[in-house]
Design a protein around this motif. Structure first.
Motif, PDB file in Angstrom:
ATOM      1  N   ILE A   1      34.759 -17.652   1.079  1.00 32.19           N
ATOM      2  CA  ILE A   1      35.840 -18.631   0.999  1.00 32.19           C
ATOM      3  C   ILE A   1      36.883 -18.196  -0.027  1.00 32.19           C
ATOM      4  N   ASP A   2      38.117 -18.604   0.213  1.00 26.03           N
ATOM      5  CA  ASP A   2      39.220 -18.403  -0.730  1.00 26.03           C
ATOM      6  C   ASP A   2      39.992 -19.710  -0.833  1.00 26.03           C
ATOM      7  N   VAL A   3      40.215 -20.175  -2.050  1.00 23.69           N
ATOM      8  CA  VAL A   3      40.929 -21.435  -2.263  1.00 23.69           C
ATOM      9  C   VAL A   3      42.431 -21.166  -2.226  1.00 23.69           C
ATOM     10  N   GLN A   4      43.116 -21.812  -1.303  1.00 26.71           N
ATOM     11  CA  GLN A   4      44.550 -21.617  -1.133  1.00 26.71           C
ATOM     12  C   GLN A   4      45.387 -22.619  -1.927  1.00 26.71           C
ATOM     13  N   SER A   5      44.905 -23.856  -2.058  1.00 25.20           N
ATOM     14  CA  SER A   5      45.692 -24.872  -2.761  1.00 25.20           C
ATOM     15  C   SER A   5      44.794 -25.993  -3.243  1.00 25.20           C
ATOM     16  N   ARG A   6      45.304 -26.728  -4.241  1.00 31.80           N
ATOM     17  CA  ARG A   6      44.632 -27.917  -4.759  1.00 31.80           C
ATOM     18  C   ARG A   6      45.673 -28.996  -5.033  1.00 31.80           C
ATOM     19  N   ALA A   7      45.267 -30.248  -4.905  1.00 31.06           N
ATOM     20  CA  ALA A   7      46.133 -31.383  -5.234  1.00 31.06           C
ATOM     21  C   ALA A   7      45.245 -32.570  -5.592  1.00 31.06           C
ATOM     22  N   ASN A   8      45.744 -33.451  -6.453  1.00 31.02           N
ATOM     23  CA  ASN A   8      44.987 -34.609  -6.918  1.00 31.02           C
ATOM     24  C   ASN A   8      45.734 -35.910  -6.645  1.00 31.02           C
ATOM     25  N   PHE A   9      44.949 -36.974  -6.369  1.00 31.50           N
ATOM     26  CA  PHE A   9      45.523 -38.270  -6.029  1.00 31.50           C
ATOM     27  C   PHE A   9      44.659 -39.394  -6.612  1.00 31.50           C
ATOM     28  N   TYR A  10      45.300 -40.526  -6.851  1.00 28.78           N
ATOM     29  CA  TYR A  10      44.594 -41.762  -7.163  1.00 28.78           C
ATOM     30  C   TYR A  10      44.634 -42.653  -5.927  1.00 28.78           C
ATOM     31  N   VAL A  11      43.480 -43.207  -5.560  1.00 32.75           N
ATOM     32  CA  VAL A  11      43.373 -44.103  -4.410  1.00 32.75           C
ATOM     33  C   VAL A  11      43.157 -45.513  -4.930  1.00 32.75           C
ATOM     34  N   PRO A  12      44.181 -46.375  -4.899  1.00 29.87           N
ATOM     35  CA  PRO A  12      44.009 -47.746  -5.384  1.00 29.87           C
ATOM     36  C   PRO A  12      43.164 -48.568  -4.428  1.00 29.87           C
ATOM     37  N   PRO A  13      42.668 -49.712  -4.883  1.00 35.15           N
ATOM     38  CA  PRO A  13      42.083 -50.656  -3.933  1.00 35.15           C
ATOM     39  C   PRO A  13      43.148 -51.134  -2.956  1.00 35.15           C
ATOM     40  N   ARG A  14      42.717 -51.614  -1.811  1.00 32.49           N
ATOM     41  CA  ARG A  14      43.646 -51.982  -0.739  1.00 32.49           C
ATOM     42  C   ARG A  14      44.702 -52.993  -1.209  1.00 32.49           C
ATOM     43  N   ASP A  15      44.285 -53.961  -2.030  1.00 29.47           N
ATOM     44  CA  ASP A  15      45.229 -55.007  -2.416  1.00 29.47           C
ATOM     45  C   ASP A  15      46.207 -54.562  -3.491  1.00 29.47           C
ATOM     46  N   LYS A  16      46.117 -53.286  -3.933  1.00 28.04           N
ATOM     47  CA  LYS A  16      47.057 -52.755  -4.920  1.00 28.04           C
ATOM     48  C   LYS A  16      47.580 -51.377  -4.501  1.00 28.04           C
ATOM     49  N   ARG A  17      47.589 -51.126  -3.190  1.00 31.37           N
ATOM     50  CA  ARG A  17      47.866 -49.776  -2.724  1.00 31.37           C
ATOM     51  C   ARG A  17      49.346 -49.415  -2.721  1.00 31.37           C
ATOM     52  N   ALA A  18      50.242 -50.387  -2.819  1.00 32.15           N
ATOM     53  CA  ALA A  18      51.681 -50.091  -2.750  1.00 32.15           C
ATOM     54  C   ALA A  18      52.255 -49.914  -4.151  1.00 32.15           C
ATOM     55  N   PHE A  19      52.573 -48.679  -4.512  1.00 35.42           N
ATOM     56  CA  PHE A  19      53.232 -48.339  -5.774  1.00 35.42           C
ATOM     57  C   PHE A  19      52.440 -48.796  -7.000  1.00 35.42           C
ATOM     58  N   PRO A  20      51.269 -48.247  -7.229  1.00 37.98           N
ATOM     59  CA  PRO A  20      50.506 -48.608  -8.427  1.00 37.98           C
ATOM     60  C   PRO A  20      51.264 -48.257  -9.708  1.00 37.98           C
ATOM     61  N   LEU A  21      51.087 -49.093 -10.702  1.00 42.95           N
ATOM     62  CA  LEU A  21      51.703 -48.988 -12.037  1.00 42.95           C
ATOM     63  C   LEU A  21      53.189 -49.281 -12.053  1.00 42.95           C
ATOM     64  N   TYR A  22      53.810 -49.459 -10.873  1.00 47.15           N
ATOM     65  CA  TYR A  22      55.249 -49.751 -10.881  1.00 47.15           C
ATOM     66  C   TYR A  22      55.478 -51.174 -11.372  1.00 47.15           C
TER      67      TYR A  22
END
Length: 410
Positions: free
Chosen positions: A389-410
């Protein structure tokens, strides 16, 4: 696929039967996502954890979850400034998807996560539970990608994933999605930066094997992955409870790591016999005849360094098992095979309470600590599956709960 309208109608009938006060109490218990919208009408049908699937998945005879067979990842750039109006548009778009398809493998599972670019845009990356991706081995030089968001889609019906992508990003408002009107699309807020696709399950790898990285005729219709082994035994996965952030402003959510790995499997299939593949995937303590007996877990002896000295090879699974907590893994994998770029590969998705749990698991996979035990083991050779295997890319995300999924921390 039947629209969710009928299910919602039944819910409406139940609300009428229990009276207006009961209906009001139900609505008050649902969050408005901070968008000034009425409560989500599907809240009673859906788990508040966006990544929750366990209770909704079919299982095999050993009790292992059978995940959706087709996947699509839409990596997104934010085209508007964060605002309440933009949050309302996103929430309405997501509710349209929920109205159109059941929460099941026959319908669609979906996750909206928010990336490092979004939190950096807000000036709040240091407050977020995620950080910029890192290089985690000496043999890979991946692109460290930063996006505003990602939409993860999973289904046994691939046309449904295409329909969502088209309705949410490629069609004008006023259309429909499985019979549901699309009045607000995610494309009003985001543009697609990158699309990744893939599959998982018996028969599908063989159907997609005509790409670089896989020798002709290597795969059978029984193989669930390009490397031939079933990888989703329950005992090798963290629970959804364990990967959930327990408290604080991000409680109820989780973190998501997404990596693209390419696979070069000519030597895997043509240079190794069954015993060699088993040794590198699991452990050299096992014989190929042992593998059918592994039902919901893999019974490791916790002797990686002894195996390095005795066999001059160590297994992938026995290495990552070294970082288990109380015998349980730290991450919940939802990885799948891909032929993106006309090359065999894996889109590796993992959910974890903290990104440090993923990084610890990957560092255990590196196996650096066993190189002194055998001159035959290098950073890649005879070191689990790293040579393939060779790693081509990486990325990180936060997954909010459903009731807070639109623009967290805004």
């Amino acid at each position: 696929m039947t629209s969710r309208r009928s299910a919602l109608a039944r819910l409406g009938g139940v609300a009428g039967a229990i009276g207006l006060s009961g209906c009001a109490q139900f609505l008050e218990s649902a969050s408005d996502s901070g968008t000034d919208l009425p409560p989500n009408p599907h809240a009673a049908d859906l788990p508040n954890r966006q990544f929750a699937q366990t209770e909704y998945l079919p299982t095999n005879a050993a009790g292992n979850d059978l995940q959706a067979r087709y996947r699509r990842l839409l990596f997104l750039n934010l085209d508007v400034d964060p605002s309440t109006e933009a949050a309302r548009t996103v929430e309405r778009g997501m509710r349209t998807i929920e109205a159109a398809y059941d929460w099941s493998t026959e319908g669609v599972f979906h996750v909206l996560g928010w990336g490092t670019a979004y939190f950096r845009r807000l000036g709040k990356l240091t407050e977020a539970p995620i950080s910029k991706p890192q290089v985690l081995s000496r043999t890979d030089n991946p692109d460290l990608l930063e996006f505003d968001a990602v939409l993860v889609l999973e289904s046994d019906v691939p046309s449904q994933l295409t329909a969502i992508e088209n309705a949410m990003f490629r069609s004008r408002a006023g259309g429909t999605l499985n019979g549901e009107p699309v009045e607000h699309s995610l494309g009003d807020v985001f543009s697609i930066a990158e699309v990744r696709t893939g599959f998982l399950g018996e028969g599908l790898p063989a159907q997609h094997a005509d790409v670089e990285g896989i020798p002709a005729g290597a795969l059978s219709q029984d193989d669930p992955t390009f490397m031939g082994f079933f990888s989703d035994r329950q005992g090798t996965q963290a629970s959804e409870d364990f990967v959930t952030i327990p408290d604080g402003k991000f409680a109820g959510g989780t973190t998501l790591h997404a990596a693209h790995l390419t696979q070069n499997l000519d030597t895997w299939w043509e240079g190794l016999d069954d015993a060699g593949r088993v040794a590198r995937m699991f452990s050299p303590e096992f014989d190929p005849s042992d593998i059918p007996n592994f039902e919901s877990n893999v019974p490791f002896s916790d002797a990686v360094r002894d195996h390095a000295r005795e066999f001059d090879v160590v297994g992938h699974h026995e290495k990552v098992a070294q970082v288990r907590r109380d015998g349980k893994p730290l991450i919940l994998r939802r990885d799948f095979n891909t032929t993106d770029g006309d090359h065999a590969g894996v889109h590796f998705l993992s959910f974890q309470q903290r990104l440090q749990h993923f990084r610890a698991t990957r560092r255990a996979m590196n196996g650096w600590y066993v190189r002194d035990d055998s001159p035959a083991i290098t950073d890649r050779e005879n070191n689990g599956i790293l040579n393939f295997i060779d790693v081509q890319s990486r990325a990180n995300f936060y997954v909010p709960p459903r009731d807070k999924r639109a623009f967290p921390l805004y």
